[in-house]
Design a protein around this motif. Structure first.
Motif, PDB file in Angstrom:
ATOM      1  N   GLN A  62      44.288  45.987 -11.259  1.00  0.00           N
ATOM      2  CA  GLN A  62      44.731  46.367  -9.921  1.00  0.00           C
ATOM      3  C   GLN A  62      45.042  47.861  -9.848  1.00  0.00           C
ATOM      4  OE1 GLN A  62      47.861  43.246  -9.407  1.00  0.00           O
ATOM      5  NE2 GLN A  62      46.867  42.886  -7.439  1.00  0.00           N
ATOM      6  N   ASP A  63      45.666  48.385 -10.887  1.00  0.00           N
ATOM      7  CA  ASP A  63      46.004  49.818 -10.891  1.00  0.00           C
ATOM      8  C   ASP A  63      44.760  50.687 -10.784  1.00  0.00           C
ATOM      9  OD1 ASP A  63      48.652  49.166 -11.128  1.00  0.00           O
ATOM     10  OD2 ASP A  63      48.780  49.553 -13.295  1.00  0.00           O
ATOM     11  N   VAL A  64      43.729  50.350 -11.567  1.00  0.00           N
ATOM     12  CA  VAL A  64      42.513  51.168 -11.578  1.00  0.00           C
ATOM     13  C   VAL A  64      41.694  50.952 -10.303  1.00  0.00           C
ATOM     14  CG1 VAL A  64      40.366  51.655 -12.803  1.00  0.00           C
ATOM     15  CG2 VAL A  64      42.446  51.175 -14.085  1.00  0.00           C
ATOM     16  N   CYS A  65      41.575  49.707  -9.871  1.00  0.00           N
ATOM     17  CA  CYS A  65      40.771  49.426  -8.673  1.00  0.00           C
ATOM     18  C   CYS A  65      41.422  49.990  -7.409  1.00  0.00           C
ATOM     19  CB  CYS A  65      40.549  47.920  -8.535  1.00  0.00           C
ATOM     20  SG  CYS A  65      39.359  47.264  -9.736  1.00  0.00           S
ATOM     21  N   TYR A  66      42.726  50.189  -7.424  1.00  0.00           N
ATOM     22  CA  TYR A  66      43.383  50.837  -6.289  1.00  0.00           C
ATOM     23  C   TYR A  66      42.798  52.236  -6.071  1.00  0.00           C
ATOM     24  CZ  TYR A  66      46.966  53.327  -3.644  1.00  0.00           C
ATOM     25  OH  TYR A  66      47.622  54.109  -2.726  1.00  0.00           O
ATOM     26  N   LEU A  67      42.601  52.976  -7.156  1.00  0.00           N
ATOM     27  CA  LEU A  67      42.024  54.312  -7.047  1.00  0.00           C
ATOM     28  C   LEU A  67      40.594  54.247  -6.509  1.00  0.00           C
ATOM     29  CD1 LEU A  67      43.185  55.758 -10.504  1.00  0.00           C
ATOM     30  CD2 LEU A  67      44.286  56.080  -8.274  1.00  0.00           C
ATOM     31  N   LEU A  68      39.823  53.283  -7.004  1.00  0.00           N
ATOM     32  CA  LEU A  68      38.426  53.167  -6.597  1.00  0.00           C
ATOM     33  C   LEU A  68      38.299  52.736  -5.135  1.00  0.00           C
ATOM     34  CD1 LEU A  68      36.971  51.430  -9.791  1.00  0.00           C
ATOM     35  CD2 LEU A  68      37.007  53.865  -9.226  1.00  0.00           C
ATOM     36  N   PHE A  69      39.100  51.766  -4.727  1.00  0.00           N
ATOM     37  CA  PHE A  69      39.022  51.286  -3.350  1.00  0.00           C
ATOM     38  C   PHE A  69      39.465  52.359  -2.361  1.00  0.00           C
ATOM     39  CE2 PHE A  69      39.776  46.660  -4.925  1.00  0.00           C
ATOM     40  CZ  PHE A  69      38.489  46.652  -5.455  1.00  0.00           C
ATOM     41  N   CYS A  70      40.469  53.139  -2.728  1.00  0.00           N
ATOM     42  CA  CYS A  70      40.905  54.240  -1.859  1.00  0.00           C
ATOM     43  C   CYS A  70      39.797  55.296  -1.726  1.00  0.00           C
ATOM     44  CB  CYS A  70      42.179  54.885  -2.410  1.00  0.00           C
ATOM     45  SG  CYS A  70      43.676  53.902  -2.168  1.00  0.00           S
ATOM     46  N   GLY A  71      39.099  55.562  -2.821  1.00  0.00           N
ATOM     47  CA  GLY A  71      37.983  56.505  -2.758  1.00  0.00           C
ATOM     48  C   GLY A  71      36.878  56.007  -1.843  1.00  0.00           C
ATOM     49  N   ALA A  72      36.579  54.711  -1.919  1.00  0.00           N
ATOM     50  CA  ALA A  72      35.560  54.127  -1.043  1.00  0.00           C
ATOM     51  C   ALA A  72      35.965  54.232   0.420  1.00  0.00           C
ATOM     52  CB  ALA A  72      35.337  52.663  -1.424  1.00  0.00           C
ATOM     53  N   LEU A  73      37.234  54.019   0.694  1.00  0.00           N
ATOM     54  CA  LEU A  73      37.728  54.110   2.069  1.00  0.00           C
ATOM     55  C   LEU A  73      37.579  55.528   2.612  1.00  0.00           C
ATOM     56  CD1 LEU A  73      39.152  52.621   4.393  1.00  0.00           C
ATOM     57  CD2 LEU A  73      41.342  53.229   3.343  1.00  0.00           C
ATOM     58  N   GLY A  74      37.905  56.515   1.799  1.00  0.00           N
ATOM     59  CA  GLY A  74      37.794  57.904   2.242  1.00  0.00           C
ATOM     60  C   GLY A  74      36.362  58.325   2.512  1.00  0.00           C
ATOM     61  N   ILE A  75      35.448  57.944   1.620  1.00  0.00           N
ATOM     62  CA  ILE A  75      34.041  58.318   1.792  1.00  0.00           C
ATOM     63  C   ILE A  75      33.429  57.629   3.000  1.00  0.00           C
ATOM     64  CG2 ILE A  75      31.760  58.193   0.716  1.00  0.00           C
ATOM     65  CD1 ILE A  75      33.186  58.507  -1.978  1.00  0.00           C
ATOM     66  N   SER A  76      33.862  56.410   3.283  1.00  0.00           N
ATOM     67  CA  SER A  76      33.329  55.684   4.439  1.00  0.00           C
ATOM     68  C   SER A  76      33.718  56.350   5.749  1.00  0.00           C
ATOM     69  CB  SER A  76      33.825  54.233   4.420  1.00  0.00           C
ATOM     70  OG  SER A  76      33.293  53.537   3.306  1.00  0.00           O
ATOM     71  N   CYS A  77      34.806  57.085   5.760  1.00  0.00           N
ATOM     72  CA  CYS A  77      35.182  57.833   6.967  1.00  0.00           C
ATOM     73  C   CYS A  77      34.129  58.896   7.297  1.00  0.00           C
ATOM     74  CB  CYS A  77      36.550  58.490   6.778  1.00  0.00           C
ATOM     75  SG  CYS A  77      37.931  57.327   6.674  1.00  0.00           S
ATOM     76  N   VAL A  78      33.514  59.478   6.265  1.00  0.00           N
ATOM     77  CA  VAL A  78      32.447  60.456   6.486  1.00  0.00           C
ATOM     78  C   VAL A  78      31.264  59.791   7.186  1.00  0.00           C
ATOM     79  CG1 VAL A  78      30.871  62.072   5.365  1.00  0.00           C
ATOM     80  CG2 VAL A  78      33.185  61.768   4.472  1.00  0.00           C
ATOM     81  N   CYS A  79      30.916  58.565   6.765  1.00  0.00           N
ATOM     82  CA  CYS A  79      29.817  57.825   7.403  1.00  0.00           C
ATOM     83  C   CYS A  79      30.073  57.662   8.899  1.00  0.00           C
ATOM     84  CB  CYS A  79      29.655  56.448   6.762  1.00  0.00           C
ATOM     85  SG  CYS A  79      29.002  56.471   5.094  1.00  0.00           S
ATOM     86  N   LEU A  80      31.301  57.297   9.254  1.00  0.00           N
ATOM     87  CA  LEU A  80      31.634  57.090  10.659  1.00  0.00           C
ATOM     88  C   LEU A  80      31.451  58.371  11.469  1.00  0.00           C
ATOM     89  CD1 LEU A  80      32.746  55.437  13.004  1.00  0.00           C
ATOM     90  CD2 LEU A  80      35.058  55.943  12.183  1.00  0.00           C
ATOM     91  N   ILE A  81      31.903  59.487  10.928  1.00  0.00           N
ATOM     92  CA  ILE A  81      31.807  60.762  11.646  1.00  0.00           C
ATOM     93  C   ILE A  81      30.344  61.152  11.874  1.00  0.00           C
ATOM     94  CG2 ILE A  81      32.302  63.230  11.509  1.00  0.00           C
ATOM     95  CD1 ILE A  81      34.845  62.485   9.930  1.00  0.00           C
TER      96      ILE A  81
END
Length: 572
Positions: free
Chosen positions: A511-530
């Motif tokens: 959970q600790d490691v995947c938290y970092l990965l999932f947050c990164g995915a969320l941030g990059i997906s914001c670029v797709c929306l823009i």
């Protein structure tokens, strides 16, 4: 909506001069096939493609689940990222090769070439005595999967008008709706006996399914197009831009693979070999850029496509989509196996949940595109709803003693709804903005750049995973030896009793490691929306694309007018 509606083109470039150029042999052949054969042939061809899609769906629904077991048997589970990076790079670089082969010869010849590589990969993977042999077999399988997916997309684009294209692609993905459930039983039975049979059986199934489609298409092409002398090998390699693709493949291989291999090298990143790989990879990338812009006689894509605003938006969207997708996807099956108490069958079902969602909603999106003749509003909707799904994934990493199954399933369903709208909109936009002569190359190069995005995402994930998970496991487990065994084999963790101290410790570490990965995915997906907000919104008419045939009046808009126009007229 009226059939007589005419939309001004959003592209400032026309392609009238392209009709005067001599078309590649494969393009001319497929156009001859389409013009001379009746609807019965098209129906038979679609049925043949549907049979291919069944095999492809069963392959991707099962073999993906064998990877954690195969790498764990070789005590190299952490090399899952290395395997994925290699598959992405090779699968990406091979697509322009395959597209050029299909243009220079015929679609059927390209299918046969891919079939041979596909079978070789299954045989090598099934018989692999070492992790190296398994990686080689997986790379050949990746080439086969990439090639079949690419050629299916090209052939559908060749034979269908824009307004029906998304619908047909959606229907060709429906086999996943069945194979998702069948795969669970197959994987459960094979993983309890020998995972190698999971690869070996496709060495028999694949040719039986693909050969009818190859024979059907080749026979039709031979009946309506005279045979031409085959191109010389030297000229063919130049026209395929072999040197450019080799430079690109070496560049990204040398730059990305160290991110997953450095933990095995003495001194890690301080090892001279790691530094040398990065430097040489950067040099190759510079050489590739110079070669493509100023030297290559046949670059991957002509400048009329590379400077196309629609194509540029498609590349950015899909690059970020794939990079962010692998942030959460690469180790997601391992994450589920550790944090959830599931049987192998149910775990396989969960692994295929997003795939099933993509295929289910793909049919729905295809019908919506057909009815409204527009795609942008659904693409923006998809990019938005994906953020909600990824937010649920982030939330799952903060739940005490592991996430609930309901949260994971809800996250996967929402993500699949978003991914489907985004991906299908990008494919339509890219195919609509180029003439038929550039269609195969455009599809392949878009796949190339998006696969590179996947490779970049996998490399970042590999670095985060190998640098953080051992430390977290040691911290929570309390014993370095046991922590190392858990790091290298996810099957050892899954064998731990549910609720035991070590199982809970492993859950917290993941959970600790995947938290970092999932947050990164969320941030990059914001670029797709823009970027999606700036995408062209072509009218999906009866032609193969939106730039050939009757030319429409061109006009330009400022960026804020695109947003205002989209808000006022979302279906235009």
């Amino acid at each position: 909506m009226s059939q007589d509606f005419k939309e001004p083109s959003l592209e400032s470039h026309t392609f009238e001069h392209d009709t005067e150029e001599q078309k590649p042999r494969g393009v001319a052949r497929i156009e001859a096939v389409k013009q001379t054969l009746d609807k019965r042939y098209i129906l038979v061809l679609i049925l043949s493609l549907y049979l291919c899609s069944w095999t492809y769906a069963l392959d991707s629904s099962t073999t993906y689940s064998y990877q954690p077991y195969a790498t764990s048997q070789f005590d190299r589970h952490s090399m899952l990222s290395t395997l994925s990076i290699a598959n992405s790079i090779i699968g990406a670089v091979c697509k322009p090769f395959i597209a050029k082969i299909s243009d220079m010869t015929s679609r059927a010849v390209a299918y046969m070439f891919i079939l041979v590589l596909y079978i070789i990969g299954f045989v090598i993977a099934a018989c692999s005595p070492t992790i190296s042999a398994y990686v080689i077999g997986s790379v050949f399988i990746a080439i086969g999967q990439s090639g079949i997916d690419l050629l299916n997309s090209i052939l559908v684009a060749d034979m269908t008008p824009l307004r029906w294209r998304a619908t047909v692609n959606g229907l060709l993905s429906t086999p996943y709706l069945c194979t998702t459930w069948v795969a669970g039983y197959i994987v459960q039975n094979i993983t309890t006996t020998n995972w190698r049979w999971g690869y070996g059986m496709f060495a028999i199934i694949t040719p039986a399914a693909l050969i009818p489609a190859i024979v059907q298409h080749q026979a039709a092409a031979n009946n309506c197009w005279e045979k031409h002398e085959q191109s010389k090998i030297k000229h063919a390699l130049i026209e395929i831009d072999a040197l450019g693709l080799i430079l690109l493949g070496f560049a990204f291989s040398l730059m990305l693979l160290p991110c997953s291999l450095y933990s095995y090298a003495k001194g890690g990143w301080h090892n001279p070999s790691m530094i040398a790989m990065e430097v040489v990879g950067g040099v190759f990338l510079i050489m590739y850029t110079i070669y493509e812009i100023w030297i290559a006689p046949y670059p991957l894509l002509p400048k009329r496509v590379l400077l196309n605003r629609t194509f540029i938006c498609c590349v950015i969207i899909d690059f970020c989509y794939q990079m962010g997708g692998y942030f959460w996807l690469l180790y997601f099956s391992s994450y589920d196996l550790v944090v959830l108490n599931l049987s192998y069958r149910d775990w396989t079902y969960l692994n295929n949940t997003e795939t099933m969602g993509l295929c289910s909603f793909g049919v729905i999106y295809g019908l919506l595109f057909r009815y409204f003749r527009r795609y942008k509003v659904f693409q923006v909707f998809g990019s938005s709803i994906r953020l909600i799904g990824l937010g649920l994934m982030v939330h799952s990493t903060k739940m005490e003693n592991g996430p609930s199954l309901g949260v994971i399933v809800a996250a996967l369903v929402l993500t699949s709804i978003g991914d489907c709208g985004d991906a299908m909109g990008t494919q339509l936009a890219a195919q609509a903005c180029v003439p038929h002569v550039d269609l195969a190359s455009t599809i392949s190069v878009l796949s190339l750049y998006t696969s590179i995005g996947a490779g970049v995402g996998q490399a970042i994930v590999a670095s985060v995973w190998t640098s953080n998970l051992p430390q977290r496991l040691t911290e929570h487990v309390g014993d370095a030896t046991r922590a190392l065994s858990y790091f290298e084999s996810v099957t050892v963790i899954s064998a731990l009793p549910w609720g035991s101290d070590d199982r809970i410790a492993c859950i917290k570490a993941y959970q600790d490691v995947c938290y970092l990965l999932f947050c990164g995915a969320l941030g990059i997906s914001c670029v797709c929306l823009i970027v999606t907000l700036f995408q062209t919104n072509f009218y999906l008419g009866d032609g193969l694309n939106a730039v050939e045939g009757e030319q429409k009046e061109d006009y330009t808009k400022k960026w804020y007018n695109y947003i205002v126009d989209f808000v006022k007229h979302p279906f235009r």
